[in-house]
Design a protein around this motif. Sequence first.
Motif, PDB file in Angstrom:
ATOM      1  N   GLN A   2      74.573   0.887  97.298  1.00  0.00           N
ATOM      2  CA  GLN A   2      74.152  -0.324  96.580  1.00  0.00           C
ATOM      3  C   GLN A   2      72.728  -0.711  96.978  1.00  0.00           C
ATOM      4  OE1 GLN A   2      76.820  -3.657  96.948  1.00  0.00           O
ATOM      5  NE2 GLN A   2      75.920  -4.674  95.201  1.00  0.00           N
ATOM      6  N   LYS A   3      72.428  -0.559  98.257  1.00  0.00           N
ATOM      7  CA  LYS A   3      71.077  -0.846  98.753  1.00  0.00           C
ATOM      8  C   LYS A   3      70.053   0.063  98.059  1.00  0.00           C
ATOM      9  CE  LYS A   3      68.491  -2.810 102.089  1.00  0.00           C
ATOM     10  NZ  LYS A   3      68.437  -4.227 102.402  1.00  0.00           N
ATOM     11  N   VAL A   4      70.402   1.344  97.915  1.00  0.00           N
ATOM     12  CA  VAL A   4      69.500   2.312  97.279  1.00  0.00           C
ATOM     13  C   VAL A   4      69.270   1.956  95.812  1.00  0.00           C
ATOM     14  CG1 VAL A   4      69.255   4.732  96.589  1.00  0.00           C
ATOM     15  CG2 VAL A   4      70.080   4.164  98.885  1.00  0.00           C
ATOM     16  N   ILE A   5      70.333   1.560  95.113  1.00  0.00           N
ATOM     17  CA  ILE A   5      70.207   1.163  93.706  1.00  0.00           C
ATOM     18  C   ILE A   5      69.273  -0.042  93.586  1.00  0.00           C
ATOM     19  CG2 ILE A   5      71.468   0.154  91.761  1.00  0.00           C
ATOM     20  CD1 ILE A   5      73.878   1.950  92.657  1.00  0.00           C
ATOM     21  N   SER A   6      69.411  -0.994  94.506  1.00  0.00           N
ATOM     22  CA  SER A   6      68.526  -2.174  94.501  1.00  0.00           C
ATOM     23  C   SER A   6      67.076  -1.787  94.799  1.00  0.00           C
ATOM     24  CB  SER A   6      69.010  -3.200  95.530  1.00  0.00           C
ATOM     25  OG  SER A   6      70.294  -3.667  95.186  1.00  0.00           O
ATOM     26  N   LEU A   7      66.894  -0.852  95.728  1.00  0.00           N
ATOM     27  CA  LEU A   7      65.543  -0.389  96.092  1.00  0.00           C
ATOM     28  C   LEU A   7      64.827   0.247  94.906  1.00  0.00           C
ATOM     29  CD1 LEU A   7      65.604   1.478  99.556  1.00  0.00           C
ATOM     30  CD2 LEU A   7      64.121  -0.412  98.906  1.00  0.00           C
ATOM     31  N   THR A   8      65.575   0.994  94.108  1.00  0.00           N
ATOM     32  CA  THR A   8      64.967   1.740  93.003  1.00  0.00           C
ATOM     33  C   THR A   8      64.993   0.968  91.682  1.00  0.00           C
ATOM     34  OG1 THR A   8      67.094   2.858  92.623  1.00  0.00           O
ATOM     35  CG2 THR A   8      65.514   3.987  94.030  1.00  0.00           C
ATOM     36  N   LYS A   9      65.447  -0.270  91.731  1.00  0.00           N
ATOM     37  CA  LYS A   9      65.572  -1.096  90.521  1.00  0.00           C
ATOM     38  C   LYS A   9      64.261  -1.225  89.724  1.00  0.00           C
ATOM     39  CE  LYS A   9      67.115  -5.750  89.274  1.00  0.00           C
ATOM     40  NZ  LYS A   9      67.536  -7.042  89.815  1.00  0.00           N
ATOM     41  N   PRO A  10      63.102  -1.440  90.366  1.00  0.00           N
ATOM     42  CA  PRO A  10      61.860  -1.541  89.580  1.00  0.00           C
ATOM     43  C   PRO A  10      61.565  -0.289  88.747  1.00  0.00           C
ATOM     44  CG  PRO A  10      61.506  -2.323  91.830  1.00  0.00           C
ATOM     45  CD  PRO A  10      62.866  -1.692  91.800  1.00  0.00           C
ATOM     46  N   ILE A  11      61.876   0.894  89.291  1.00  0.00           N
ATOM     47  CA  ILE A  11      61.642   2.152  88.566  1.00  0.00           C
ATOM     48  C   ILE A  11      62.592   2.235  87.366  1.00  0.00           C
ATOM     49  CG2 ILE A  11      61.683   4.674  88.731  1.00  0.00           C
ATOM     50  CD1 ILE A  11      61.113   4.365  91.741  1.00  0.00           C
ATOM     51  N   THR A  12      63.852   1.885  87.578  1.00  0.00           N
ATOM     52  CA  THR A  12      64.856   1.929  86.514  1.00  0.00           C
ATOM     53  C   THR A  12      64.512   0.943  85.406  1.00  0.00           C
ATOM     54  OG1 THR A  12      66.486   2.418  88.235  1.00  0.00           O
ATOM     55  CG2 THR A  12      67.341   1.870  86.080  1.00  0.00           C
ATOM     56  N   GLU A  13      64.098  -0.263  85.788  1.00  0.00           N
ATOM     57  CA  GLU A  13      63.757  -1.293  84.798  1.00  0.00           C
ATOM     58  C   GLU A  13      62.543  -0.887  83.973  1.00  0.00           C
ATOM     59  OE1 GLU A  13      63.469  -5.167  86.587  1.00  0.00           O
ATOM     60  OE2 GLU A  13      65.629  -5.273  86.987  1.00  0.00           O
ATOM     61  N   GLU A  14      61.544  -0.310  84.625  1.00  0.00           N
ATOM     62  CA  GLU A  14      60.350   0.167  83.913  1.00  0.00           C
ATOM     63  C   GLU A  14      60.731   1.249  82.897  1.00  0.00           C
ATOM     64  OE1 GLU A  14      56.315   1.339  85.871  1.00  0.00           O
ATOM     65  OE2 GLU A  14      57.473   3.188  85.677  1.00  0.00           O
ATOM     66  N   ALA A  15      61.613   2.150  83.307  1.00  0.00           N
ATOM     67  CA  ALA A  15      62.006   3.266  82.437  1.00  0.00           C
ATOM     68  C   ALA A  15      62.789   2.788  81.217  1.00  0.00           C
ATOM     69  CB  ALA A  15      62.830   4.279  83.231  1.00  0.00           C
ATOM     70  N   ILE A  16      63.769   1.908  81.415  1.00  0.00           N
ATOM     71  CA  ILE A  16      64.575   1.439  80.278  1.00  0.00           C
ATOM     72  C   ILE A  16      63.719   0.577  79.339  1.00  0.00           C
ATOM     73  CG2 ILE A  16      65.512  -0.661  81.379  1.00  0.00           C
ATOM     74  CD1 ILE A  16      67.586   1.647  79.139  1.00  0.00           C
ATOM     75  N   THR A  17      62.759  -0.146  79.886  1.00  0.00           N
ATOM     76  CA  THR A  17      61.821  -0.926  79.068  1.00  0.00           C
ATOM     77  C   THR A  17      61.011   0.000  78.157  1.00  0.00           C
ATOM     78  OG1 THR A  17      61.642  -2.679  80.723  1.00  0.00           O
ATOM     79  CG2 THR A  17      59.834  -2.493  79.149  1.00  0.00           C
ATOM     80  N   ASN A  18      60.500   1.096  78.728  1.00  0.00           N
ATOM     81  CA  ASN A  18      59.716   2.055  77.939  1.00  0.00           C
ATOM     82  C   ASN A  18      60.559   2.708  76.847  1.00  0.00           C
ATOM     83  OD1 ASN A  18      57.488   1.515  79.504  1.00  0.00           O
ATOM     84  ND2 ASN A  18      57.759   3.291  80.856  1.00  0.00           N
ATOM     85  N   VAL A  19      61.792   3.060  77.192  1.00  0.00           N
ATOM     86  CA  VAL A  19      62.683   3.716  76.221  1.00  0.00           C
ATOM     87  C   VAL A  19      62.987   2.778  75.061  1.00  0.00           C
ATOM     88  CG1 VAL A  19      65.060   4.526  75.859  1.00  0.00           C
ATOM     89  CG2 VAL A  19      63.744   5.349  77.819  1.00  0.00           C
ATOM     90  N   TYR A  20      63.341   1.530  75.380  1.00  0.00           N
ATOM     91  CA  TYR A  20      63.689   0.585  74.318  1.00  0.00           C
ATOM     92  C   TYR A  20      62.457   0.268  73.448  1.00  0.00           C
ATOM     93  CZ  TYR A  20      65.158  -3.531  71.754  1.00  0.00           C
ATOM     94  OH  TYR A  20      65.437  -4.409  70.737  1.00  0.00           O
ATOM     95  N   ASP A  70      73.214  -5.512 104.539  1.00  0.00           N
ATOM     96  CA  ASP A  70      72.823  -6.923 104.476  1.00  0.00           C
ATOM     97  C   ASP A  70      74.029  -7.786 104.815  1.00  0.00           C
ATOM     98  OD1 ASP A  70      70.617  -6.626 101.601  1.00  0.00           O
ATOM     99  OD2 ASP A  70      70.277  -6.280 103.724  1.00  0.00           O
ATOM    100  N   ASN A  71      73.801  -8.874 105.509  1.00  0.00           N
ATOM    101  CA  ASN A  71      74.908  -9.746 105.924  1.00  0.00           C
ATOM    102  C   ASN A  71      75.743 -10.245 104.749  1.00  0.00           C
ATOM    103  OD1 ASN A  71      74.256  -9.499 108.588  1.00  0.00           O
ATOM    104  ND2 ASN A  71      72.905 -11.278 108.607  1.00  0.00           N
ATOM    105  N   GLU A  72      75.077 -10.467 103.618  1.00  0.00           N
ATOM    106  CA  GLU A  72      75.796 -11.006 102.464  1.00  0.00           C
ATOM    107  C   GLU A  72      76.852 -10.033 101.945  1.00  0.00           C
ATOM    108  OE1 GLU A  72      73.275 -10.783  98.691  1.00  0.00           O
ATOM    109  OE2 GLU A  72      71.812 -10.443 100.268  1.00  0.00           O
ATOM    110  N   PHE A  73      76.685  -8.733 102.249  1.00  0.00           N
ATOM    111  CA  PHE A  73      77.633  -7.744 101.767  1.00  0.00           C
ATOM    112  C   PHE A  73      78.805  -7.556 102.736  1.00  0.00           C
ATOM    113  CE2 PHE A  73      73.861  -5.533  99.577  1.00  0.00           C
ATOM    114  CZ  PHE A  73      74.104  -6.235  98.401  1.00  0.00           C
ATOM    115  N   SER A  74      78.621  -7.941 104.003  1.00  0.00           N
ATOM    116  CA  SER A  74      79.594  -7.570 105.032  1.00  0.00           C
ATOM    117  C   SER A  74      80.886  -8.363 104.901  1.00  0.00           C
ATOM    118  CB  SER A  74      78.994  -7.805 106.423  1.00  0.00           C
ATOM    119  OG  SER A  74      77.843  -7.007 106.583  1.00  0.00           O
ATOM    120  N   PRO A  75      81.999  -7.667 104.620  1.00  0.00           N
ATOM    121  CA  PRO A  75      83.250  -8.379 104.403  1.00  0.00           C
ATOM    122  C   PRO A  75      83.960  -8.803 105.675  1.00  0.00           C
ATOM    123  CG  PRO A  75      83.571  -6.038 104.075  1.00  0.00           C
ATOM    124  CD  PRO A  75      82.127  -6.231 104.385  1.00  0.00           C
TER     125      PRO A  75
END
Length: 364
Positions: free
Chosen positions: A26-44, A294-299
Amino acid sequence: MEVVQVLHMNGGIGETSYANNSLVQQKVISLTKPITEEAITNVYSSNLPRSLAIADLGCSSGPNTLFVVSELIKVVDKLRTKLGHDSPEYQVFLNDLPGNDFNTIFKSLPNFQKKMSYQLGPGAAPCLFSGTPGSFYGRLFPSKSLHFVHSSYSLQWLSQVPEGLANNKGNIYMASTSPPNVLRAYYEQFQRDFSMFLKCRAEELVAGGGMVLTILGRRNEDPSSKECCYIWELMAMALNDMVSEGLIEEEKMDSFNIPQYTPSPSEVKFEVLKGGHFSIDRLEVSAVKWNDYDNEFSPSDAFSDDGYSVAKCMRAVAEPLLVSHFGDAIIEEVFRRYREIIADRISKEKTQFINVTISVTKRG
């Protein structure tokens, strides 16, 4: 080992399930979010489709599966509102191997769709979901049917254990003590698999379609370097200790190898350019600590024990492979020892997972 049958993350929602032990991912997905958002923006923006087809390959099960999809849909909805366009319908294809726990995903869909409908508001078109079981090293979808493909922490898994690893004794993956032929066998299997993946996706994506792939990898060019192989070397230590105590047969240990390859950025780039189907928009490397929770994730307070949390994360990933080869009688003892070894190393060393992320566009 028949990887298609055996490779899947631990299912369900129990203590050792992937759903409850995928915080690093989940941390990795959040880290790479700007790249993913840029890509889907370009595609749309370049296609403006009335129906937007998104595939998440290697979706697994648990919160990360729908987290990616929801972020992509929110980006597109914000963009289409800004441009004054009607909402496209969203077709979402969730792919993984047949052993994946699709039932847990499907059970969570009604709540997810309700939540998305509320967040997007009255103007949004429906989000329609399909499960697509099968290996992404073959065709999964009709020609020119997809606009966007996402995959995170999946393409390091190979379609099979490479052949010719008989002399990789005492190791379960590439390691500093692995002979050169073992490293070569792993790399050549990666080349075959990744080039086939790219060829299949090139047939399934429309011209101008996009793809963002995040692969567990390495920074440098040494395939047996510590930054990509260490986590498996420590598991091999636990297994070898059990061999020396007669708890595991040596022949069993010597015939077990992990079907994975952790590529460098240049190896990923080379295969994309060699195929010629895609242009490269971004190629980046990031890192997360093994114990980066992250502490917010720790159950629970259990996560304060780094060895415990990292071993549980690895168990959710590796247990099915270990059970299929060694049986389930040794599993608790393997991970008890593995946890102690990891806790010791984390307290003394800087331990990280390295991620290679590439964003590409299908050529016209």
